[in-house]
Design an enzyme around this catalytic site. Structure first.
Site, mmCIF file in Angstrom:
data_model
loop_
_atom_site.group_PDB
_atom_site.id
_atom_site.type_symbol
_atom_site.label_atom_id
_atom_site.label_comp_id
_atom_site.label_asym_id
_atom_site.label_seq_id
_atom_site.Cartn_x
_atom_site.Cartn_y
_atom_site.Cartn_z
ATOM 1 N N ARG A 177 0.837 -1.191 0.000
ATOM 2 C CA ARG A 177 0.000 0.000 0.000
ATOM 3 C C ARG A 177 0.881 1.253 0.000
ATOM 4 N NH1 ARG A 177 -1.830 0.810 4.403
ATOM 5 N NH2 ARG A 177 -1.058 -0.995 5.541
ATOM 6 N N TYR A 232 -1.302 -3.427 -6.828
ATOM 7 C CA TYR A 232 -1.017 -4.297 -5.686
ATOM 8 C C TYR A 232 -2.035 -4.189 -4.553
ATOM 9 C CZ TYR A 232 2.019 -7.308 -2.930
ATOM 10 O OH TYR A 232 2.533 -8.385 -2.239
ATOM 11 N N GLY A 233 -2.439 -5.323 -4.016
ATOM 12 C CA GLY A 233 -3.176 -5.432 -2.754
ATOM 13 C C GLY A 233 -4.266 -4.396 -2.569
ATOM 14 N N LYS A 249 -9.399 -2.346 1.854
ATOM 15 C CA LYS A 249 -9.160 -1.201 2.729
ATOM 16 C C LYS A 249 -9.980 0.012 2.289
ATOM 17 C CE LYS A 249 -6.011 -3.731 4.664
ATOM 18 N NZ LYS A 249 -6.190 -4.398 5.923
ATOM 19 N N HIS A 288 -10.341 -2.943 11.476
ATOM 20 C CA HIS A 288 -9.211 -3.754 10.991
ATOM 21 C C HIS A 288 -9.000 -4.892 11.985
ATOM 22 C CE1 HIS A 288 -4.731 -3.649 9.488
ATOM 23 N NE2 HIS A 288 -5.439 -4.519 8.816
ATOM 24 N N SER A 323 -1.005 -3.963 10.427
ATOM 25 C CA SER A 323 -0.641 -4.823 9.306
ATOM 26 C C SER A 323 0.592 -5.663 9.648
ATOM 27 C CB SER A 323 -0.365 -3.970 8.073
ATOM 28 O OG SER A 323 -1.500 -3.169 7.788
ATOM 29 N N CYS A 363 0.997 -7.965 11.884
ATOM 30 C CA CYS A 363 1.252 -8.127 13.318
ATOM 31 C C CYS A 363 0.504 -9.315 13.908
ATOM 32 C CB CYS A 363 0.901 -6.861 14.070
ATOM 33 S SG CYS A 363 2.066 -5.523 13.752
ATOM 34 N N ASP A 372 -8.948 -10.132 8.759
ATOM 35 C CA ASP A 372 -8.441 -8.786 8.469
ATOM 36 C C ASP A 372 -9.451 -7.671 8.742
ATOM 37 O OD1 ASP A 372 -6.165 -7.241 7.496
ATOM 38 O OD2 ASP A 372 -7.371 -6.789 5.732
ATOM 39 N N SER A 391 5.232 -10.166 0.462
ATOM 40 C CA SER A 391 4.601 -11.064 -0.516
ATOM 41 C C SER A 391 3.364 -11.688 0.123
ATOM 42 C CB SER A 391 5.583 -12.138 -0.972
ATOM 43 O OG SER A 391 6.086 -12.865 0.132
ATOM 44 N N ARG A 392 2.399 -12.052 -0.715
ATOM 45 C CA ARG A 392 1.076 -12.428 -0.187
ATOM 46 C C ARG A 392 0.491 -13.623 -0.921
ATOM 47 N NH1 ARG A 392 -1.382 -8.804 3.975
ATOM 48 N NH2 ARG A 392 0.268 -7.273 4.279
ATOM 49 N N ARG A 394 3.036 -4.524 17.949
ATOM 50 C CA ARG A 394 4.373 -5.089 18.138
ATOM 51 C C ARG A 394 5.137 -4.167 19.054
ATOM 52 N NH1 ARG A 394 6.989 -8.644 14.184
ATOM 53 N NH2 ARG A 394 5.207 -9.112 12.858
ATOM 54 N N PHE A 401 2.141 -17.668 18.858
ATOM 55 C CA PHE A 401 1.448 -18.601 17.957
ATOM 56 C C PHE A 401 0.439 -19.460 18.730
ATOM 57 C CE2 PHE A 401 5.531 -17.314 16.160
ATOM 58 C CZ PHE A 401 5.077 -16.704 15.005
HETATM 59 P P1 GTP Z 1 -2.229 -7.803 7.364
HETATM 60 O O1 GTP Z 1 -2.720 -8.851 6.443
HETATM 61 O O2 GTP Z 1 -1.084 -7.007 6.781
HETATM 62 O O3 GTP Z 1 -3.286 -6.901 7.917
HETATM 63 O O4 GTP Z 1 -1.522 -8.498 8.620
HETATM 64 P P2 GTP Z 1 -1.838 -9.627 9.690
HETATM 65 O O5 GTP Z 1 -1.997 -8.950 11.014
HETATM 66 O O6 GTP Z 1 -2.902 -10.564 9.260
HETATM 67 O O7 GTP Z 1 -0.447 -10.331 9.669
HETATM 68 P P3 GTP Z 1 -0.007 -11.818 9.876
HETATM 69 O O8 GTP Z 1 -0.876 -12.617 10.786
HETATM 70 O O9 GTP Z 1 0.194 -12.412 8.538
HETATM 71 O O10 GTP Z 1 1.407 -11.500 10.585
HETATM 72 C C1 GTP Z 1 2.461 -12.204 10.234
HETATM 73 C C2 GTP Z 1 3.701 -11.868 11.012
HETATM 74 O O11 GTP Z 1 3.454 -11.855 12.430
HETATM 75 C C3 GTP Z 1 4.688 -12.981 10.764
HETATM 76 O O12 GTP Z 1 5.955 -12.406 10.692
HETATM 77 C C4 GTP Z 1 4.531 -13.864 11.986
HETATM 78 O O13 GTP Z 1 5.659 -14.615 12.220
HETATM 79 C C5 GTP Z 1 4.271 -12.840 13.076
HETATM 80 N N1 GTP Z 1 3.509 -13.397 14.225
HETATM 81 C C6 GTP Z 1 2.205 -13.772 14.242
HETATM 82 N N2 GTP Z 1 1.852 -14.245 15.462
HETATM 83 C C7 GTP Z 1 2.954 -14.154 16.244
HETATM 84 C C8 GTP Z 1 3.231 -14.484 17.605
HETATM 85 O O14 GTP Z 1 2.380 -14.941 18.357
HETATM 86 N N3 GTP Z 1 4.499 -14.236 18.062
HETATM 87 C C9 GTP Z 1 5.472 -13.714 17.247
HETATM 88 N N4 GTP Z 1 6.676 -13.505 17.756
HETATM 89 N N5 GTP Z 1 5.247 -13.411 15.945
HETATM 90 C C10 GTP Z 1 4.019 -13.620 15.455
HETATM 91 C C1 SPV Z 2 -2.689 -4.558 5.308
HETATM 92 O O1 SPV Z 2 -1.700 -3.918 4.893
HETATM 93 O O2 SPV Z 2 -3.204 -4.348 6.440
HETATM 94 C C2 SPV Z 2 -3.260 -5.632 4.477
HETATM 95 C C3 SPV Z 2 -2.748 -5.809 3.117
HETATM 96 O O3 SPV Z 2 -4.157 -6.323 4.934
HETATM 97 S S1 SPV Z 2 -3.513 -4.740 1.954
HETATM 98 O O4 SPV Z 2 -4.781 -5.339 1.559
HETATM 99 O O5 SPV Z 2 -2.623 -4.620 0.816
HETATM 100 O O6 SPV Z 2 -3.771 -3.463 2.567
HETATM 101 MN MN MN Z 3 -4.757 -5.704 7.036
#
Ligand code: GTP
Ligand code: SPV
Ligand code: MN
Length: 600
Positions: free
Chosen positions: A75, A214-215, A223, A243, A266, A268, A291, A382-383, A414, A508
């Site tokens: 984005r 993209y995205g 979004k 979100h 995002s 996180c 999301d 990457s997605r 974070r 996790f």
């Molecule tokens: P968007 O799609 O961008 O909105 O993000 P999202 O919040 O869905 O992100 P996603 O769950 O894909 O986050 C992925 C990142 O968070 C990776 O780098 C994971 O390793 C990290 N992550 C997720 N859960 C944990 C956790 O419990 N502990 C740690 N240390 N890292 C985590």
């Molecule tokens: C984010 O950045 O929070 C996403 C990916 O979920 S995008 O749809 O590209 O905004």
């Molecule tokens: Mn998102």
């Protein structure tokens, strides 16, 4: 040309599509029906032109790899605009432009921008067609990649178009990659333009996006509509566009079901938590969304939520068998991968997919890659785009027309320091203060320096379509309306680090231990330990069976240092100051009460 294949007789739709086609001058207009035939045809054409690479049918059936332009990978927040009539309605956290000025700036760009390309008419529903919380929209786009992704991410097709009747409310979105294809010129695999605009007109429910494929820049349901425009719709209609991931939890002893949503910035951990595989017994966890959630008070006075989307646009790196086995299963096929690496046998790979790194890959730029290359094989943002119905843990509730009642809401980010693993807020009003003051270290999904701390209130900083301070006021109003039926609000942080730089919490699947504490707190089964910043788990309340070694980290995981919290309060005061007197008085009260508790 427009009316030839039209699959609606609604004159409002026909007129709008005609106007946009006259402006953008595509060589053809295609009305999409969301069918498998249509998918087959578009993917075949894109393979033919080199825009998609078909993956090995035995390893990843029905799946494709797309490689973006190297400068079109996320984005673009600094090119994102809220074009409300009044600047103050966009607020200090959004870029603003007067609607007429922005249209004047955009129209020359859109003039002829689809030359030589097909304009697709993509009707879609956010949420089940006809549901109490659902909304309809149409995206006009010259990107077949966007069409394929929209088919996965939304309920796209004729039923949505049929729901758009004359006089009804629906959202108009226009997307052009900004790369007219002149007679005889050769196309590129990922057309886009250096000039980018992601613009929103909340008063007229329009989105105009230019220059990126993209995205969230191109999948305008996501979004642009489901957060920025929908947050404005929600403000005037009494609901919330957030979100947030959405989870169903069933206590396997009592059979009682609960629903939880969580707002994290995002990349996180929303997708990870949405697909949680508990490491403790006693809970069945099912996925509803990863999301976006739309929240609306229901007839019984509780807060109901839907996931308006139909797919995942998830971060690939870090997704693997050990961190997210549910996602890995979801991705078995029918998935579009963007900017990941290609294996020599036609499968995909990214950092964290497997512990063992392949000896040779083609990286996201299309270059030959080995572990010695010294650069990531997949782009950090990457997605994968995958249908939610392929998720083995999908809850039936995803299909629920009118949503599910929420028991708890989590806010997180974070944070290497300061923020404890979990804390319950002292009231709805305190919870809104917590949400409003969240900060988080930047990830690759955002522009700027990874790791840099920034305020990201409600994980909505780049997604709130109106003045953020008014948004906090709206949250307070919704809470007042819900009264004691309001979900309980918690703050979580999986990312706290020790002095040695290691994560203190295993995260996790072990996050189920925190969720267990959250739900038991909602049920009143816990005493908790009241502190200046909220209620923390009392000794023994957090289930650590099987990970007893973490016991020794608990002091650090839950440490609250008044001095650094008071320093954060000073930053909060500065942060609030940008919004002037629009900051709700209740949040100023919360800030002074927090300071008083910390100083006591
Ligand atoms: P968007 O799609 O961008 O909105 O993000 P999202 O919040 O869905 O992100 P996603 O769950 O894909 O986050 C992925 C990142 O968070 C990776 O780098 C994971 O390793 C990290 N992550 C997720 N859960 C944990 C956790 O419990 N502990 C740690 N240390 N890292 C985590
Ligand atoms: C984010 O950045 O929070 C996403 C990916 O979920 S995008 O749809 O590209 O905004
Ligand atoms: Mn998102």
């Amino acid at each position: 040309m427009v009316r030839e294949g039209a699959t609606t007789t609604n004159p409002e739709v026909l007129q709008w599509v005609t106007e946009v086609a006259e402006l953008t001058k595509p060589s053809a207009v295609v009305w999409c029906d969301g069918s498998q035939d249509e998918w087959n045809q578009i993917t075949a054409e894109m393979v033919e032109t080199g825009s998609l690479i078909p993956l090995n049918k035995d390893l990843r059936p029905g799946s494709y790899l797309a490689r973006s332009h190297p400068a079109d990978v996320a984005r673009v927040e600094d090119r994102t605009f809220i074009c409300s009539e009044n600047e103050a309605d966009a607020g200090p956290t959004n870029n603003w432009r007067a609607p007429a000025d922005m249209k004047a700036e955009l129209m020359p760009l859109f003039d002829g921008s689809m030359t030589g390309r097909t304009m697709y008419v993509v009707p879609f529903s956010m949420g089940p067609v006809g549901g109490a919380i659902s909304q309809l929209g149409i995206e006009l786009t010259d990107s077949p990649y966007a069409v394929l992704n929209m088919r996965i991410m939304t309920r796209m097709g004729q039923a949505a178009l049929d729901g758009i009747t004359p006089g009804s409310e629906w959202v108009r979105t226009v997307h052009s990659v900004g790369a007219p294809l002149l007679e005889g010129a050769e196309d590129v695999a990922w057309p886009c333009n250096d000039t980018k605009y992601i613009t929103h007109f909340p008063e007229t429910l329009e989105v105009w996006s230019y220059g990126s494929g993209y995205g969230g820049n191109a999948l305008l349901s996501k979004k642009c509509f489901a957060l920025r425009i929908a947050s404005v719709m929600g403000r005037s209609e009494g609901w919330l566009a957030e979100h947030m991931l959405l989870l169903k939890l069933t206590n396997t002893e009592t059979g009682k079901a609960y629903h939880l949503s969580a707002a994290f910035p995002s990349a996180c951990g929303k997708t990870n938590l949405a697909m949680l595989q508990p490491t403790i017994s006693g809970w069945k966890v099912e996925t509803i969304g990863d999301d976006i959630a739309w929240l609306r008070p229901g007839r019984d006075g509780r807060l109901y939520a839907i996931n308006p989307e139909a797919g995942f646009f998830g971060v690939a790196p870090g997704t693997g068998e050990s961190t997210n086995p549910v996602a890995m299963e979801t991705l078995w096929g029918n998935t579009i991968y963007t900017n990941v690496a290609l294996t020599d046998d036609g499968d995909v790979w990214w950092e964290g997919k497997t512990d063992e790194v392949p000896a040779h890959l083609t990286d996201w730029l299309g270059e030959s890659w080995t572990p010695e290359s010294g650069r990531p094989a997949a782009h950090p943002n990457s997605r994968f785009t995958a249908p939610i119905q392929q998720t083995p843990t999908l809850a039936d509730d995803w299909f629920e027309q009118d949503g599910v009642p929420l028991d708890a809401i989590l806010f997180g980010g974070r944070r290497a320091t300061n923020i404890p693993l979990v804390a319950q807020s002292l009231s709805w009003q305190h919870g809104v203060f917590v949400g409003a003051t969240i900060s988080s270290e930047k990830t690759a999904a955002q522009e700027g320096t990874v790791g840099e701390l920034r305020r990201d209130p409600f994980a909505m900083l780049p997604f709130c379509g109106y003045n953020m301070a008014d948004y906090w006021g709206h949250w307070l109003e919704v809470g007042e309306k819900l009264g004691d039926k309001a979900p309980k609000i918690f703050q979580v942080n999986w990312f706290r680090k020790g002095a040695d730089g290691r994560f203190l919490w295993p995260g996790f699947g072990d996050n189920s231990r925190v969720i267990d504490w959250v739900i038991r707190s909602v049920e009143g089964e816990h005493e908790g330990r009241r502190t200046a910043i909220g209620t923390l788990p009392a000794a023994g309340e957090l289930n650590l069976s099987g990970i007893e070694s973490v016991e020794s980290e608990l002091d650090e995981l839950f440490a609250i240092d008044p001095a650094s919290w008071l320093a954060e309060c000073d930053l909060t005061e500065e942060f609030f100051a940008q919004f002037g007197d629009r900051v709700p008085a209740a949040l100023q009260t919360e800030l002074s009460e927090l300071r008083a508790r910390l100083s006591a």
